[in-house]
Motif scaffolding. Structure first.
Motif, mmCIF file in Angstrom:
data_model
loop_
_atom_site.group_PDB
_atom_site.id
_atom_site.type_symbol
_atom_site.label_atom_id
_atom_site.label_comp_id
_atom_site.label_asym_id
_atom_site.label_seq_id
_atom_site.Cartn_x
_atom_site.Cartn_y
_atom_site.Cartn_z
ATOM 1 N N HIS B 104 36.734 37.978 32.472
ATOM 2 C CA HIS B 104 36.331 37.818 33.866
ATOM 3 C C HIS B 104 35.420 38.958 34.310
ATOM 4 O O HIS B 104 35.417 40.025 33.708
ATOM 5 C CB HIS B 104 37.567 37.776 34.771
ATOM 6 N N GLU B 108 35.851 39.339 39.954
ATOM 7 C CA GLU B 108 37.016 38.470 39.807
ATOM 8 C C GLU B 108 38.275 39.283 39.545
ATOM 9 O O GLU B 108 39.354 38.951 40.024
ATOM 10 C CB GLU B 108 36.794 37.464 38.674
ATOM 11 N N ALA B 111 39.305 40.778 42.812
ATOM 12 C CA ALA B 111 39.771 39.767 43.767
ATOM 13 C C ALA B 111 41.179 39.284 43.455
ATOM 14 O O ALA B 111 41.905 38.863 44.344
ATOM 15 C CB ALA B 111 38.807 38.576 43.775
ATOM 16 N N LEU B 112 41.561 39.364 42.176
ATOM 17 C CA LEU B 112 42.853 38.803 41.766
ATOM 18 C C LEU B 112 44.006 39.442 42.533
ATOM 19 O O LEU B 112 44.230 40.643 42.441
ATOM 20 C CB LEU B 112 43.047 38.997 40.266
ATOM 21 N N GLY B 113 44.699 38.627 43.275
ATOM 22 C CA GLY B 113 45.907 39.103 43.948
ATOM 23 C C GLY B 113 45.650 39.895 45.211
ATOM 24 O O GLY B 113 46.571 40.467 45.770
ATOM 25 N N LEU B 117 42.104 37.655 51.458
ATOM 26 C CA LEU B 117 40.818 37.114 51.034
ATOM 27 C C LEU B 117 40.712 35.672 51.501
ATOM 28 O O LEU B 117 41.706 34.957 51.559
ATOM 29 C CB LEU B 117 40.742 37.109 49.509
ATOM 30 N N PHE B 119 40.058 31.804 51.137
ATOM 31 C CA PHE B 119 40.379 30.934 50.001
ATOM 32 C C PHE B 119 39.109 30.515 49.272
ATOM 33 O O PHE B 119 39.026 30.547 48.054
ATOM 34 C CB PHE B 119 41.139 29.706 50.502
ATOM 35 N N PHE B 120 38.097 30.138 50.045
ATOM 36 C CA PHE B 120 36.835 29.736 49.430
ATOM 37 C C PHE B 120 35.928 30.951 49.259
ATOM 38 O O PHE B 120 35.889 31.827 50.107
ATOM 39 C CB PHE B 120 36.133 28.680 50.284
ATOM 40 N N TYR B 121 35.193 30.953 48.171
ATOM 41 C CA TYR B 121 34.239 32.032 47.878
ATOM 42 C C TYR B 121 34.820 33.418 48.110
ATOM 43 O O TYR B 121 34.257 34.228 48.846
ATOM 44 C CB TYR B 121 32.969 31.877 48.716
ATOM 45 N N PRO B 122 35.945 33.745 47.495
ATOM 46 C CA PRO B 122 36.534 35.071 47.722
ATOM 47 C C PRO B 122 35.644 36.197 47.186
ATOM 48 O O PRO B 122 35.715 37.322 47.639
ATOM 49 C CB PRO B 122 37.856 35.008 46.957
ATOM 50 N N ASN B 123 34.778 35.849 46.223
ATOM 51 C CA ASN B 123 33.988 36.899 45.563
ATOM 52 C C ASN B 123 32.984 37.586 46.476
ATOM 53 O O ASN B 123 32.665 38.746 46.301
ATOM 54 C CB ASN B 123 33.221 36.317 44.380
ATOM 55 N N ARG B 166 43.036 47.337 47.708
ATOM 56 C CA ARG B 166 44.341 46.918 48.216
ATOM 57 C C ARG B 166 44.898 47.915 49.223
ATOM 58 O O ARG B 166 46.070 47.853 49.584
ATOM 59 C CB ARG B 166 45.325 46.798 47.063
#
Lengths: 306, 511
Positions: B104, B108, B111-113, B117, B119-123, B166
């Protein structure tokens, strides 16, 4: 020309059950769970859709029930492989055996029964007049259009949403996802469940739209081809289109070439010869592009290790 | 009150762990450990391997649940059952083996966890945040690169960005400098000090004293699962720390004299060697060197610069594309691994669990892996287990391997004992050439010392030794000459009496 057009037009419905099944298996495998029970879930979907449609006369109710049945079958596998951390190969295989046997038993009374209600083709006004692709793609039944839509949705969710990142991460390294605070089991259960729903839908398409009839063992190895397409598509929903219609096309050729005096036995071999070829091509591409199956595919995830 | 920053500020306890106990089977990894952390401090957690540092931090991070003990954050009792709880409480951990998903991208992975964020296009949001972070702390990272393309230092930065995004208040770093070059280490420490200024607390798990002295404010020493002491770094020196860490005086200085000593006769001759990596790209390019009788040739370099491919080619595990390898004058280029090993070559591989032993087989079976097919262990068809057991017992005591008996699965031994088992097997064939790849990586000081002694003794006996290591101090302590590999080529071979760390360090990064 019209002969080729006819083949191409027939390819889409022939490939649709494969596409539906493959989309589901892609999600399942992306979560790190290998489900070899696709054949079993498909045929249970097929028999339940046919049965419900025959009883109630409502095709859509049949399709809905097939999704629930497929999803339910998948949950057995999910429980085995996620909660009990059992061997996924064996659990999946037994699901296939179970499905083939059980569907034969349930379906006995529907052999030779005609369906009164069918899904009629629904040409899309405007789109169907596009030269060449219009009549091929947009003069089909509603479930085909739903399969187009689902392909897009599956692709979009996998690569452009938070859920997609979580799903792919769980399949690549569950320990990383876990330490990022992701509920690994929840994602895997969901993915396997979605896989079952899709396989059920694939089966329903076969029995209430494509055939439409119930014949014992009517999936005839399609579940296994779905697994090959999953690999061929490199676990990407958009590539599953290519694989599914390729195999759909071969299935159509099987019938269309028979009048030319080619042995039906040889023609019946075609999909499986193609499976081998496609897997060879895919592994070549996989090694070239340095992509591979989700890293933790088939490996149960344990958290606390010494 | 604020004239002298950090001196008159009231120390605010952000974290307290009280009486933490964790057992694995009969082993008590943590025995009633107390630990405290202040706001805005860098707190070292020091101890040998197996002292319980990582276990304690895994408990804090919710990966393990403690058998006994309590954790307080901001004076409130908390129950950390999973990393999710830990993250919610503002705790982030940078593991020794980075918890990153190789295939990844940086975005990505970050962004994980991550909470909050879309839901759509979190990046999209994360990408902006990464750019802001890298500007603020002045380093470069491309958010859209797949992680497998990054260097170890860059991967670590991704981990720190993850923690930062975070909004963690407590950063746990598990031996963060193990995989870093000296300049990357310096960069990391700079970043940690900046984070500290902003009130972030850092727990640094370490076993290198120099690093603890350089960057920490306080240090807690663990030994054998127990807390020995917590001290201010200003009030203690290295020797005292070492004493607390090992429970006895150990020698901290290196070898007595840095001189080159070996015979003239060549054992391993490598000429114009070109080798491809797994992707079919050149990993080693036109490399030539000799190793003589009684010489240790060190190979320095950041991992991934062709060392692994070079070792694999010499031991017959990878195909040589061009060039030649000779052992005692005999051409062994592209011979099979077993044929080459039969030329009395000992191989101490990089990944000891994967390549060095068969973890599920017993200790004695692992000891005869190289000679199971020869008398006296085998009589044609059958293995003679009584002879094998005797032989294994002999080696276990000779090499001081601590194990219950010779029948236990080799995979259940500790890292140091596995390595000693491998050495016992490899050195008992009276080798002429030893290929040692990272032989002490991840081992505690005692095992490291024993392994160094074994290698030096073999050198005395006339073995030629190729030593690949990322630990510069180890290379300098053992080698006669050091070859620096960068990007598949040897950038220079330096006699040890003329070597200095700065020069080697700059060759390592291609300057």
């Amino acid at each position: 020309m019209s002969f080729i057009l006819e083949i191409l037009k027939a390819t889409i419905p022939a490939g649709t059950p494969l596409l539906l099944g493959a989309l589901g298996e892609i999600y399942t495998e992306r979560s790190g769970i290998l489900n070899l029970g696709v054949e079993g879930m498909m045929i249970m979907g097929a028999v339940s859709a046919f049965g419900i449609t025959a009883i109630t006369g409502n095709v859509w109710l049949g399709v809905l029930v097939s999704a629930i049945v497929g999803g339910g079958m998948a949950l057995i596998h999910a429980f085995n492989s996620i909660t009990l951390k059992a061997n996924q190969t064996l659990s999946g295989l037994s699901l296939t055996m179970l499905g083939l046997g059980l569907s034969g038993l349930i379906g006995k009374r529907y052999v030779g029964v005609p369906l009164l209600n069918k899904l009629h083709s629904l040409p899309i006004y405007g789109l169907k007049d596009i030269p060449l692709i219009g009549p091929i793609l947009f003069d089909q039944d509603p479930l085909v259009y739903i399969s187009y839509l689902l392909t897009f949705v599956f692709w979009f969710f996998l690569f452009n949403t938070r859920f997609g990142i979580e799903l792919r991460s769980v399949g690549e390294s569950p320990d990383v996802a876990d330490s990022a605070g992701i509920d690994v089991s929840k994602i895997q259960y969901l993915a396997v469940f979605i896989g079952g729903i899709m396989a059920g839908l694939g089966g329903a398409y076969l029995s209430v739209v494509y055939a439409p009839a119930w014949i014992e063992g009517m999936t005839a190895g399609m579940g296994w081809i779905v697994l090959a397409i999953t690999i061929f598509s490199l676990w990407r929903p958009e590539r599953a289109i290519l694989g599914s219609y390729l195999f759909g096309g071969i299935r159509v050729l099987q019938y269309k070439l028979q009048p030319f005096g080619i042995s039906p036995n040889l023609l019946n071999m075609l999909p499986f010869i193609f499976t081998i070829l496609v897997l060879m091509l895919a592994s070549k591409e996989i090694s070239r592009k340095r992509i591979s199956a989700p890293s933790s595919l088939g490996i149960p995830y344990f958290r606390e290790k010494l | 009150m604020l004239e002298f920053k950090g001196v008159f500020l009231v120390m605010e306890k952000i974290l307290q762990m009280k009486g933490i106990t964790k057992r694995f089977g009969n082993i008590t990894a943590n025995d009633r450990i107390d630990f405290e952390l202040n706001r805005g401090e860098i707190h070292g957690l020091l101890g040998e391997n197996g002292a319980g540092k990582t276990t304690l931090m895994n408990i804090l991070y919710g990966l393990y649940t403690p058998d006994e003990g309590e954790i307080y954050i901001d004076d409130a009792r908390v129950d950390i059952r999973s990393p999710y709880d830990a993250i919610r409480l503002g705790i982030s951990m940078v593991h020794q083996n980075f918890k990153l998903i190789q295939s990844h991208t940086v975005v990505e992975n970050v962004a994980l966890g991550l909470k909050g964020l879309s839901f759509f296009y979190p990046n999209r949001y994360i990408e902006k945040k990464i750019r802001a972070f890298s500007e603020r702390y002045n380093f470069r990272i491309d958010p859209n690169t797949p992680v497998w393309q990054l260097s170890a230092g860059e991967k670590q930065r991704v981990e720190i960005i993850k923690a930062f995004c975070r909004e963690a208040r407590i950063f746990i770093l598990d031996e963060p400098t193990t995989m870093l070059t000296p300049s990357e280490t310096k960069e990391l420490f700079r970043l940690l000090k900046l984070l500290k200024e902003e009130g972030i607390s850092v727990i640094l798990i370490a076993h290198k004293l120099d690093e603890v002295m350089e960057v920490c404010d306080r240090v807690t020493i663990l030994r054998g699962g127990k807390r020995i002491n917590t001290v201010d770094i200003d009030s203690i020196d290295k020797d005292e720390l070492a004493r607390m860490m090992f429970g006895q005086d150990i020698v901290l200085e290196g070898r007595e004299e840095y001189s080159v000593s070996f015979d003239e006769s060549v054992v391993l001759e490598v000429r114009d060697l070109t080798i491809f990596n797994d992707k079919g790209l050149p990993a080693v390019k036109e490399v030539s060197f000799d190793i003589h009788r009684g010489e240790i040739l060190g190979i320095a370099g950041v991992s991934g610069n062709g060392q692994r491919e070079l070792i694999e080619a010499i031991t017959g595990l990878r195909k040589v594309v061009r060039g030649s390898i000779r052992i005692l004058g005999e051409d062994v280029t592209n011979m099979g691994a077993k044929e080459i090993l039969n030329k009395r070559v000992a191989h101490i591989p990089e990944e000891r669990m994967r390549m060095g032993i068969v973890p599920s087989m017993s200790l004695e079976e692992n000891i005869i892996l190289r000679s199971y097919d020869k008398a006296p262990f085998s009589s044609g068809l059958l293995l003679d287990y009584s002879v094998i057991s005797e032989y294994a017992k002999e080696l276990i005591s000779k090499y001081r391997i601590s194990a219950l008996d010779e029948k236990v699965p080799a995979g259940t031994l500790s890292g140091g004992n596995i390595q000693k088992l491998i050495l016992a097997r490899e050195l008992s064939i009276s080798p002429v050439l030893i290929i040692a790849s990272h032989p002490t990586q991840g081992l505690d000081v005692r095992s490291t010392q024993q392994i160094h002694e074994l290698l030096l003794r073999k050198k005395e006996e006339g073995c030629a030794i190729l030593l690949v290591s990322e630990d510069l101090q180890e290379l300098i302590d053992l080698s006669d000459r050091i070859a620096v590999m960068f990007n598949g080529t040897i950038r220079g071979i330096i006699d040890i009496d003329r070597a200095n760390i700065e020069e080697i360090g700059s060759l390592m990064v291609g300057v």
